[in-house]
Design an enzyme around this catalytic site. Sequence first.
Site, PDB file in Angstrom:
ATOM      1  N   ARG A   1     -13.264  -9.040   1.810  1.00 22.37           N
ATOM      2  CA  ARG A   1     -11.715  -8.655   1.236  1.00 22.37           C
ATOM      3  C   ARG A   1     -10.841  -9.922   1.705  1.00 22.37           C
ATOM      4  O   ARG A   1      -9.955 -10.294   0.785  1.00 22.37           O
ATOM      5  CB  ARG A   1     -11.441  -7.320   2.088  1.00 22.37           C
ATOM      6  CG  ARG A   1     -11.934  -6.099   1.686  1.00 22.37           C
ATOM      7  CD  ARG A   1     -11.394  -5.738   0.481  1.00 22.37           C
ATOM      8  NE  ARG A   1      -9.745  -5.424   0.342  1.00 22.37           N
ATOM      9  CZ  ARG A   1      -9.172  -4.423   0.796  1.00 22.37           C
ATOM     10  NH1 ARG A   1      -9.795  -3.359   1.353  1.00 22.37           N
ATOM     11  NH2 ARG A   1      -7.807  -4.485   0.734  1.00 22.37           N
TER      12      ARG A   1
ATOM     13  N   CYS B   1     -16.045   1.243   0.880  1.00 26.42           N
ATOM     14  CA  CYS B   1     -14.795   0.526   1.069  1.00 26.42           C
ATOM     15  C   CYS B   1     -14.730   0.629   2.645  1.00 26.42           C
ATOM     16  O   CYS B   1     -14.052  -0.372   3.085  1.00 26.42           O
ATOM     17  CB  CYS B   1     -13.928   0.777   0.193  1.00 26.42           C
ATOM     18  SG  CYS B   1     -13.343   2.578   0.177  1.00 26.42           S
TER      19      CYS B   1
ATOM     20  N   ASP C   1     -17.170   6.814  -1.511  1.00 25.23           N
ATOM     21  CA  ASP C   1     -15.953   6.765  -0.611  1.00 25.23           C
ATOM     22  C   ASP C   1     -15.692   8.126  -0.039  1.00 25.23           C
ATOM     23  O   ASP C   1     -16.349   9.196  -0.297  1.00 25.23           O
ATOM     24  CB  ASP C   1     -14.915   6.319  -1.661  1.00 25.23           C
ATOM     25  CG  ASP C   1     -13.529   5.952  -0.733  1.00 25.23           C
ATOM     26  OD1 ASP C   1     -13.626   5.807   0.393  1.00 25.23           O
ATOM     27  OD2 ASP C   1     -12.503   5.793  -1.592  1.00 25.23           O
TER      28      ASP C   1
ATOM     29  N   GLN D   1     -10.390  -4.125  -3.442  1.00 29.33           N
ATOM     30  CA  GLN D   1     -11.361  -3.655  -2.952  1.00 29.33           C
ATOM     31  C   GLN D   1     -12.535  -3.926  -3.886  1.00 29.33           C
ATOM     32  O   GLN D   1     -13.644  -4.475  -3.434  1.00 29.33           O
ATOM     33  CB  GLN D   1     -11.273  -2.195  -2.591  1.00 29.33           C
ATOM     34  CG  GLN D   1     -12.718  -1.731  -1.662  1.00 29.33           C
ATOM     35  CD  GLN D   1     -13.090  -2.292  -0.517  1.00 29.33           C
ATOM     36  OE1 GLN D   1     -12.079  -2.106   0.363  1.00 29.33           O
ATOM     37  NE2 GLN D   1     -13.993  -2.893  -0.335  1.00 29.33           N
TER      38      GLN D   1
ATOM     39  N   HIS E   1      -7.450   0.812  -6.331  1.00 26.33           N
ATOM     40  CA  HIS E   1      -7.812  -0.161  -5.310  1.00 26.33           C
ATOM     41  C   HIS E   1      -8.140  -1.248  -5.512  1.00 26.33           C
ATOM     42  O   HIS E   1      -9.363  -1.654  -5.342  1.00 26.33           O
ATOM     43  CB  HIS E   1      -8.467   0.618  -4.181  1.00 26.33           C
ATOM     44  CG  HIS E   1      -8.500   0.097  -2.824  1.00 26.33           C
ATOM     45  ND1 HIS E   1      -7.571  -1.108  -2.469  1.00 26.33           N
ATOM     46  CD2 HIS E   1      -9.042   0.353  -1.624  1.00 26.33           C
ATOM     47  CE1 HIS E   1      -7.911  -1.403  -1.161  1.00 26.33           C
ATOM     48  NE2 HIS E   1      -8.721  -0.608  -0.638  1.00 26.33           N
TER      49      HIS E   1
ATOM     50  N   ARG F   1       1.035  -1.190   0.044  1.00 23.72           N
ATOM     51  CA  ARG F   1      -0.073   0.061   0.145  1.00 23.72           C
ATOM     52  C   ARG F   1       0.921   1.321   0.054  1.00 23.72           C
ATOM     53  O   ARG F   1       1.842   1.292   0.856  1.00 23.72           O
ATOM     54  CB  ARG F   1      -0.750  -0.022   1.289  1.00 23.72           C
ATOM     55  CG  ARG F   1      -1.474   1.354   1.481  1.00 23.72           C
ATOM     56  CD  ARG F   1      -2.613   1.359   2.597  1.00 23.72           C
ATOM     57  NE  ARG F   1      -3.815   0.503   1.915  1.00 23.72           N
ATOM     58  CZ  ARG F   1      -5.083   0.652   2.516  1.00 23.72           C
ATOM     59  NH1 ARG F   1      -5.175   1.122   3.623  1.00 23.72           N
ATOM     60  NH2 ARG F   1      -5.958  -0.150   1.861  1.00 23.72           N
TER      61      ARG F   1
HETATM   62  N1  NVA Z   1      -9.728   6.203  -1.215  1.00 24.84           N
HETATM   63  C1  NVA Z   1      -9.619   6.021   0.141  1.00 24.84           C
HETATM   64  C2  NVA Z   1      -9.661   4.612   0.387  1.00 24.84           C
HETATM   65  C3  NVA Z   1      -9.215   3.797   1.734  1.00 24.84           C
HETATM   66  C4  NVA Z   1      -9.439   2.657   1.677  1.00 24.84           C
HETATM   67  C5  NVA Z   1      -8.099   6.448   0.249  1.00 24.84           C
HETATM   68  O1  NVA Z   1      -7.369   6.226  -0.718  1.00 24.84           O
HETATM   69  O2  NVA Z   1      -7.844   7.000   1.465  1.00 24.84           O
HETATM   70  N1   CP Z   2     -11.161  -0.320   2.637  1.00 26.95           N
HETATM   71  C1   CP Z   2      -9.916  -0.294   2.932  1.00 26.95           C
HETATM   72  O1   CP Z   2      -8.811  -0.773   2.158  1.00 26.95           O
HETATM   73  O2   CP Z   2      -9.761  -0.286   4.143  1.00 26.95           O
HETATM   74  P1   CP Z   2      -8.311   0.171   5.080  1.00 26.95           P
HETATM   75  O3   CP Z   2      -7.861   1.189   4.762  1.00 26.95           O
HETATM   76  O4   CP Z   2      -8.698  -0.126   6.670  1.00 26.95           O
HETATM   77  O5   CP Z   2      -7.328  -1.179   4.755  1.00 26.95           O
END
Ligand code: NVA
Ligand code: CP
Length: 313
Positions: free
Chosen positions: A296, A268, A228, A142, A139, A112
């Site tokens: 997930r 998500c 989101d 997800q 992502h 990540r």
């Molecule tokens: N769009 C959000 C998703 C978090 C799981 C982010 O990138 O922070």
């Molecule tokens: N939806 C998701 O990826 O959650 P986290 O940021 O908690 O991993």
Amino acid sequence: MNPTAMTKIPHYLQFKDLDAAAYAYLFERAAFIKRKFKAVEKYQPFADPDRTLALIFEKASTRTRVSFEAGMYQMGGSVVHLTTGDSQLGRAEPIEDSARVISRMVDIVMIRTYEQAKIEAFAAHSRVPVINGLTNEFHPCQILADIFTFIEQRGSIQGKVVAWVGDGNNMANTWLQAAELLGFTVHVSTPGGYEVDPVLAGITNPACYKVFKDPREACAGAHLVTTDVWTSMGFEAENEVRRAAFKRWCVDEDMMRVAQPDALFMHCLPAHRGEEVSAEVIDGPQSVVWDEAENRMHVQKALMEYLLLGRLG
Ligand code: NVA
Ligand code: CP
């Protein structure tokens, strides 16, 4: 297990890295793996020989960490957890060097991070499969879980309409890729200046998505309404500006009312009730966010199995 001879390594960096046939297989496989989990039956394809997953986090996570970590242990494997703060990644060791080293010691890597270019660079220098656990741009894990959840609840997603309300972010771009690949349509509504990026997503069929100024219009007739956070990780400096720009992009009961009567709501997570979604919707009867989160783990177990062992069964 750690291949020394370089063959074509399967990575999962974007949703479009797999084709429709692979997704059909993965959804079936995830259902099989989920059934085993629910029946409390051991399923440990990574036990002998033991496989190790490296989890690398440059941003915070709850679901992604727990789902990958628990999933890997349940499959009989092991996990190494690294963050920017407690590894040389935070002290400017080149990503290419990190990839060369880490991938000599583990069998699969999840990352990540911020720019997609960073995970692409890691993968280019990795001896083992690399999975995108979220970048600024995409992502895919997800959306894999979201579509699996839709199929569980409503059957095939082909020909259906998914309404995306809110930021044209990593989730939205990934929905576009999924729509093109799996044959459904995304109705997108974002505030001006926060549009989706079909060029970045590599969309070649413009019919797979339709843009609406009014979020309510995007929701009309939709089989799934999803949103989101207004501010994704890494964009916190824009918080106040975004809060003002996104005011009208809150999925509320009025929006759900114009969707199909049996429309699902997904998010998500983490969610901000009263911002991108009302409490009535996310905690209401059409919301499947908890199944979505649980899934997930099941889809990622299927994905890791596929990347490491190929098609089984
Ligand atoms: N769009 C959000 C998703 C978090 C799981 C982010 O990138 O922070
Ligand atoms: N939806 C998701 O990826 O959650 P986290 O940021 O908690 O991993």
